[in-house]
Design an enzyme around this catalytic site. Structure first.
Site, short mmCIF file in Angstrom:
data_model
loop_
_atom_site.label_atom_id
_atom_site.label_comp_id
_atom_site.label_asym_id
_atom_site.label_seq_id
_atom_site.Cartn_x
_atom_site.Cartn_y
_atom_site.Cartn_z
NE ARG A 127 -2.71 0.66 3.60
CZ ARG A 127 -3.67 0.41 4.50
NH1 ARG A 127 -4.92 0.28 4.12
NH2 ARG A 127 -3.35 0.25 5.77
NE ARG A 171 -2.21 -1.61 11.03
CZ ARG A 171 -2.14 -1.35 9.72
NH1 ARG A 171 -1.02 -1.58 9.06
NH2 ARG A 171 -3.18 -0.88 9.10
P1 AMP Z 1 -6.42 2.47 10.24
O1 AMP Z 1 -6.00 3.56 9.32
O2 AMP Z 1 -7.91 2.43 10.42
O3 AMP Z 1 -5.84 1.13 9.89
O4 AMP Z 1 -5.82 2.85 11.69
C1 AMP Z 1 -4.43 2.96 11.92
C2 AMP Z 1 -4.15 2.89 13.42
O5 AMP Z 1 -4.82 3.97 14.08
C3 AMP Z 1 -4.65 1.64 14.12
O6 AMP Z 1 -3.71 0.56 14.02
C4 AMP Z 1 -4.81 2.13 15.54
O7 AMP Z 1 -3.56 2.26 16.20
C5 AMP Z 1 -5.35 3.53 15.34
N1 AMP Z 1 -6.84 3.55 15.25
C6 AMP Z 1 -7.60 3.85 14.15
N2 AMP Z 1 -8.91 3.78 14.44
C7 AMP Z 1 -8.98 3.44 15.75
C8 AMP Z 1 -10.05 3.17 16.64
N3 AMP Z 1 -11.35 3.27 16.25
N4 AMP Z 1 -9.75 2.84 17.92
C9 AMP Z 1 -8.47 2.74 18.36
N5 AMP Z 1 -7.41 2.94 17.56
C10 AMP Z 1 -7.65 3.29 16.28
#
Ligand code: AMP
Length: 214
Positions: A127, A171
Site C-alpha cells: 500500500r 495489527r
Molecule cells: P487504520 O488507518 O484504520 O488502519 O488505523 C491505523 C491505526 O490507528 C490503528 O492501528 C490504531 O492504532 C489507530 N486507530 C484507528 N482507528 C482506531 C479506533 N477506532 N480505535 C483505536 N485505535 C484506532
C-alpha cells in the site's frame, strides 16, 4: 446513508469509502485518518496516539470516542456518513450506539468487507498513499503510472509507518481479537451485510453498491 465499514486492516475499507463519498457526497469518518492528521500536526492527542499506532495497538477508547463525537456533531454529517475503522471493539460499538441515540440517528447498515488472511499481507505491504490528495495505490495490484508519484495530482507517494511488516502481524492479531467480534455484534442487531472484498477495485465497488441496494 449511515454506514459502518468493517473489515481487517488491508481489506480495502478506505478505498471503498472513498469511492462511496465520490458517488454520494457524504463524509467518510476515518479514525485512522483523523489520528494520522493529529500525529502529523503534533497535537497533544497526536503525540499520545503515535506510540500506540506505531506498535499496531489500538489507541485508548477515550481518545477516539471524543474525536468521533466531535466529528458526528458537525453539520455535514447530518445527512449521512461512512464510519471507516470505527468502531474497533465492543466498548466503542456500544458508545457509538449511545452517541447516535442521543443525536437521534440510527445506523442503516454495517458492511463487512471480507478478504482472506493470506491476501491481506500483500495488500498492506504494497500500500502507498499520496501525500497531497490521499489517493491510494498498491505497488502489486494497482501501481501508479510513474513509480512514487500520484497519477491524479503528481504528489509524492509514501508508505504508512504502520504498514511495515513488523507492525502488520500485530495489527492483524488486534483485529482478530478485538474487532472481528463486531461482526456478530451487528449481526445480532440485524444490520450486518457482507461483501466479497477480493478482485479489482471497481468489481468490489459494484458488489458494495448492489449489497447496499443502490
Ligand atoms: P487504520 O488507518 O484504520 O488502519 O488505523 C491505523 C491505526 O490507528 C490503528 O492501528 C490504531 O492504532 C489507530 N486507530 C484507528 N482507528 C482506531 C479506533 N477506532 N480505535 C483505536 N485505535 C484506532
Amino acid at each position: 446513508m449511515k454506514l459502518v465499514l468493517l473489515g481487517a486492516p488491508g481489506a480495502g475499507k478506505g478505498t471503498q469509502a472513498k469511492k462511496l463519498i465520490e458517488k454520494f457526497g457524504i463524509p467518510q469518518i476515518s479514525t485512522g485518518d483523523l489520528l494520522r492528521a493529529a500525529v502529523a500536526a503534533e497535537t497533544e492527542l497526536g503525540v499520545q496516539a503515535k506510540s500506540f499506532m506505531d506498535q499496531g495497538e489500538l489507541v485508548p477508547d477515550s481518545v477516539v470516542l471524543g474525536m468521533v463525537e466531535e466529528r458526528l456533531n458537525q453539520d455535514d454529517c447530518q445527512q449521512g456518513y461512512i464510519l471507516d475503522g470505527f468502531p474497533r471493539n465492543t466498548v466503542q460499538a456500544e458508545a457509538l450506539d449511545d452517541m447516535l441515540q442521543s443525536l437521534g440517528m440510527d445506523l442503516d447498515m454495517a458492511l463487512s468487507v471480507d478478504v482472506p488472511l493470506e491476501d491481506l499481507m500483500k495488500r498492506l505491504t504494497g500500500r502507498r498513499t499520496c501525500r497531497e490528495c490521499g489517493q491510494m495505490y498498491n505497488i502489486y495490484f494497482s501501481p501508479p503510472a510513474e513509480e512514487g508519484r500520484c497519477d491524479k495530482c503528481g504528489g509524492e507517494l509514501f508508505q504508512r509507518d504502520d504498514d511495515r511488516e513488523e507492525t502488520i502481524s500485530k495489527r492483524l492479531e488486534v483485529y482478530n481479537r478485538q474487532t472481528a467480534p463486531l461482526i456478530d455484534y451487528y449481526r445480532e442487531k440485524d444490520i450486518l451485510k457482507s461483501v466479497n472484498g477480493t478482485g479489482g477495485i471497481d468489481e468490489i465497488f459494484a458488489n458494495v453498491l448492489s449489497t447496499l441496494g443502490l
